[in-house]
Design an enzyme around this catalytic site. Structure first.
Site, short mmCIF file in Angstrom:
data_model
loop_
_atom_site.label_atom_id
_atom_site.label_comp_id
_atom_site.label_asym_id
_atom_site.label_seq_id
_atom_site.Cartn_x
_atom_site.Cartn_y
_atom_site.Cartn_z
N GLY A 98 44.59 48.78 47.36
CA GLY A 98 45.04 48.64 45.97
C GLY A 98 44.34 49.62 45.03
O GLY A 98 44.99 50.29 44.21
N ARG A 99 43.03 49.74 45.16
CA ARG A 99 42.29 50.60 44.23
C ARG A 99 42.41 52.08 44.57
O ARG A 99 41.87 52.92 43.87
CB ARG A 99 40.83 50.15 44.17
CG ARG A 99 40.15 50.02 45.51
CD ARG A 99 38.84 49.23 45.39
NE ARG A 99 38.23 48.95 46.69
CZ ARG A 99 38.51 47.91 47.45
NH1 ARG A 99 39.43 47.04 47.06
NH2 ARG A 99 37.89 47.71 48.60
N HIS A 136 26.55 56.01 19.88
CA HIS A 136 26.34 55.20 18.69
C HIS A 136 26.28 53.71 19.04
O HIS A 136 26.46 52.87 18.16
CB HIS A 136 27.45 55.49 17.67
CG HIS A 136 27.43 56.93 17.23
ND1 HIS A 136 26.63 57.38 16.21
CD2 HIS A 136 28.07 58.01 17.73
CE1 HIS A 136 26.80 58.69 16.08
NE2 HIS A 136 27.66 59.10 16.99
N GLU A 184 34.40 47.17 43.70
CA GLU A 184 35.18 46.37 44.66
C GLU A 184 34.99 46.95 46.07
O GLU A 184 35.08 46.23 47.05
CB GLU A 184 36.66 46.34 44.26
CG GLU A 184 37.39 45.13 44.80
CD GLU A 184 38.80 44.96 44.27
OE1 GLU A 184 39.66 45.80 44.57
OE2 GLU A 184 39.06 43.98 43.53
N GLU A 198 48.57 36.39 38.25
CA GLU A 198 48.62 36.97 36.90
C GLU A 198 49.89 37.80 36.74
O GLU A 198 50.63 37.69 35.74
CB GLU A 198 47.41 37.87 36.63
CG GLU A 198 46.06 37.17 36.65
CD GLU A 198 45.42 37.12 38.03
OE1 GLU A 198 46.16 37.14 39.05
OE2 GLU A 198 44.18 37.03 38.10
N LYS A 222 50.85 45.03 45.13
CA LYS A 222 50.86 45.33 46.56
C LYS A 222 51.32 44.11 47.35
O LYS A 222 52.19 44.20 48.19
CB LYS A 222 49.46 45.79 47.00
CG LYS A 222 49.34 46.10 48.45
CD LYS A 222 47.97 46.66 48.82
CE LYS A 222 47.84 46.76 50.33
NZ LYS A 222 46.54 47.26 50.75
N LYS A 254 39.80 33.03 43.32
CA LYS A 254 41.26 32.82 43.26
C LYS A 254 41.60 31.41 43.75
O LYS A 254 42.40 30.70 43.14
CB LYS A 254 41.98 33.83 44.15
CG LYS A 254 42.09 35.23 43.59
CD LYS A 254 42.98 36.06 44.50
CE LYS A 254 42.82 37.54 44.22
NZ LYS A 254 43.49 38.41 45.19
O1 F6P Z 1 41.90 40.53 43.27
C1 F6P Z 1 41.64 41.83 43.65
C2 F6P Z 1 42.87 42.55 44.04
O2 F6P Z 1 43.28 42.14 45.30
C3 F6P Z 1 42.66 44.06 44.01
O3 F6P Z 1 42.09 44.54 45.15
C4 F6P Z 1 44.04 44.55 43.74
O4 F6P Z 1 44.04 45.86 43.28
C5 F6P Z 1 44.50 43.55 42.72
O5 F6P Z 1 43.94 42.33 43.14
C6 F6P Z 1 45.99 43.42 42.56
O6 F6P Z 1 46.61 43.05 43.74
P1 F6P Z 1 48.16 43.23 43.93
O7 F6P Z 1 48.50 44.67 43.77
O8 F6P Z 1 48.46 42.71 45.31
O9 F6P Z 1 48.85 42.40 42.87
#
Ligand code: F6P
Length: 546
Positions: A265-266, A382, A351, A210, A204, A510
């Protein structure tokens, strides 16, 4: 204002003790009719909530609490595009992404629906070109593999849906890389042919470290394999709200699919973030997914609270978190293809509702979101179900079971179904000392041994659960199920008066990670506590050795 100030909250508190002393087994004996009355259904999802430690009196008070907290008003604020996410000044309109009718949804006077449909049409067109083989890679090959690079909401939603509907998949294979641990990417790429691989970089913000690290390494792999920088244009697309950063990364805006800051995002799998789903299943199936979610949206908006699935699940959860003190919630899907559902719900719920201040910034004086966890139920049986049956903590469970799905082996189905139903029955009724005694005696065990064995074999029971039976795990039903949980989380946030749509709690980690990374690379920085300093020194030496 805090929900604890309402009279309904205080009345619920007064009832809580009474219910702690009741046993569900007796409750069922006194009122077998609850099995029929405590059910509700929508969009092919049948909810049996009769195995919960509550009755119509508690439910009526919970509904009154929701009314006191203006659930209906807050729900309309969300659906109608008000800036309900107040700490980020944003509207919350993931429901507009799946709206089936043409009714305008206005944000600052402008209807968002045409934009939604335009991007979706571009996504479908692109997905169809890849699926049909019209879209070719740099060397003229068709695409056989898609790698989605994203994390959190840009990973969990599409990953979970692609797995859930994998028996219907008829497009390129889809892979998901989220972890910045390089083995995630390298192990995925090991099996792939660069000339036939398409990368979807999903972020987003397009600032997530990452995702950008993985995307850079993937690009280097592709360029090296195909021997040309220009190959990137045929093998990389992006899904983002940040055009500037996408183009700065080197992906042409032509190959970017956008969405908007009003999609959390979620809550984003319904947007272009769903591109891997479209690539794997095609636009028609994605349409079915959206239609199922839209049907649940309508149900949530219109059905009376007593029959409203998200309202019921949300309020039952509040009863446990706030009045019974159960801080954890287990999701037990029995269909194997739903195995990533708990991970998706974990982000959605934790979240969203992992907050300790009300919408006005005042500290909460009540518990909020529970710890959500889970695995496929049958595997859990199990592993950790022992604790659910005989442990010292009570964990309310949602059992989820679809009765049909493409790819089923029919002869396995009775075993699967029986296990799911047996678990909720066992948790509810338990097994008394008398029952254990009778059973062991009938087996011929000596009386003295029976008495020694009894304490270990007694099940306290009285452990609550919901059961959600789905007629068929189709895209439509899956869409409805996911929207049901989205709205359940909304209901709880509305009652708790917290903002479910921001996530400031992820920021501090972060910031510190970026600072510590610089330290690991040899930069100076302000010192941390003694423990962290010692760990940085050890880790730096360890990294240096390899
Ligand atoms: O670190 C949490 C977060 O901001 C989530 O809310 C989001 O879904 C995820 O990181 C990924 O963010 P992006 O889509 O901006 O890479």
């Amino acid at each position: 204002m805090s929900p604890t100030r309402h009279a309904s909250w205080q009345q619920l508190r007064a009832l809580a003790d009474t219910w702690r002393k009741k046993h569900l087994r007796q409750v069922f004996e006194h009122d077998p009719g609850r099995a029929a009355s405590m059910t509700a259904a929508a969009s092919g999802i049948h909810l049996d909530y009769s195995k919960n430690s509550l009755d119509s009196e508690v439910l009526a008070l919970l509904i009154e609490l929701a009314r006191d907290c203006d659930l209906a008003g807050q729900r309309e604020a969300m659906f109608s595009g008000q800036r309900y996410n107040l700490t980020e000044g944003r509207a919350v309109l993931h429901t507009a992404l799946r709206q089936q009718v043409d009714t305008p949804v206005k944000l600052d006077g402008e209807d968002v629906i045409p934009g939604v449909r335009e991007v979706r049409a571009r996504c479908y067109d692109f997905a169809e070109r890849v699926r049909s083989g019209a879209w070719r890679g740099h060397t003229g090959q068709t695409i056989t593999d898609v790698v989605n690079i994203g994390i959190g909401g840009s990973d969990l939603g599409p990953l979970m849906v692609c797995e859930a509907l994998s028996p219907l998949a008829d497009g390129p294979r889809v892979h998901f890389v989220s972890n910045v641990d390089g083995t995630h990417l390298s192990q995925t790429l090991r099996r792939l042919d660069a000339s036939r691989t398409l990368f979807v970089v999903a972020s987003k913000t397009f600032t997530t470290i990452e995702t950008l690290s993985n995307a850079r390494s993937a690009r280097a792999w592709l360029v090296e394999a195909l021997g040309s920088e220009t190959a990137v244009a045929r093998h990389f697309v992006a899904v983002s709200t940040n055009r500037e950063k996408v183009t700065a990364f080197g992906i042409d805006a032509e190959n970017m699919f956008g969405f908007w800051d009003w999609v959390g995002g979620r809550y984003s799998l319904w947007s272009a973030i769903g591109l891997p789903i479209m690539l794997s299943l095609g636009g028609a199936r994605f349409d079915e997914l959206l239609a199922g979610a839209a049907e649940m949206d309508e149900h949530f908006r219109a059905a009376p609270a007593e029959r409203n699935l998200p309202v019921l699940l949300g309020l039952i959860g509040i009863w446990y978190v706030n009045f019974q003190g159960y801080g954890s919630h287990l999701l037990a899907p029995y269909n194997n293809t739903l195995r990533r559902l708990p991970a998706w719900l974990q982000q959605l719920d934790m979240e969203s509702n992992g907050k300790s201040v009300h919408r006005d910034g005042s500290a909460t004086d009540h518990a909020t979101g529970p710890i959500v966890w889970g695995e496929p139920g049958i595997n859990g049986q199990h592993a950790y179900f022992q604790l659910l049956h005989q442990g010292s903590q009570i964990v309310p469970v949602d059992f989820i079971l679809a009765l049909a799905q493409r790819g089923q082996i029919d002869s396995h189905l009775p075993t699967l179904v029986a296990n799911c139903l047996a678990q909720s029955a066992a948790m509810m009724r338990g097994k008394t000392a008398d029952e254990v005694r009778a059973e062991l005696t009938a087996r011929g065990m000596a009386a003295a041994d029976v008495e020694t064995a009894i304490p270990h074999r007694v099940f306290p029971g009285n452990r609550p659960s919901n059961t959600l039976l789905i007629d068929n795990l189709s895209p439509h039903r899956l869409g409805a199920l996911l929207a049901l949980y989205e709205h359940k989380v909304f209901v709880q946030a509305a009652v708790w008066n917290i903002n479910a749509f921001d996530q400031w709690g992820v920021e501090l980690g972060k910031q510190l990670a970026s600072d510590i990374e610089n330290r690991l690379k040899g930069a100076d920085g302000k010192p941390y506590d003694a423990s962290t300093e010692a760990l940085i020194a050890l880790a730096a030496a360890g990294i240096g050795r390899h």
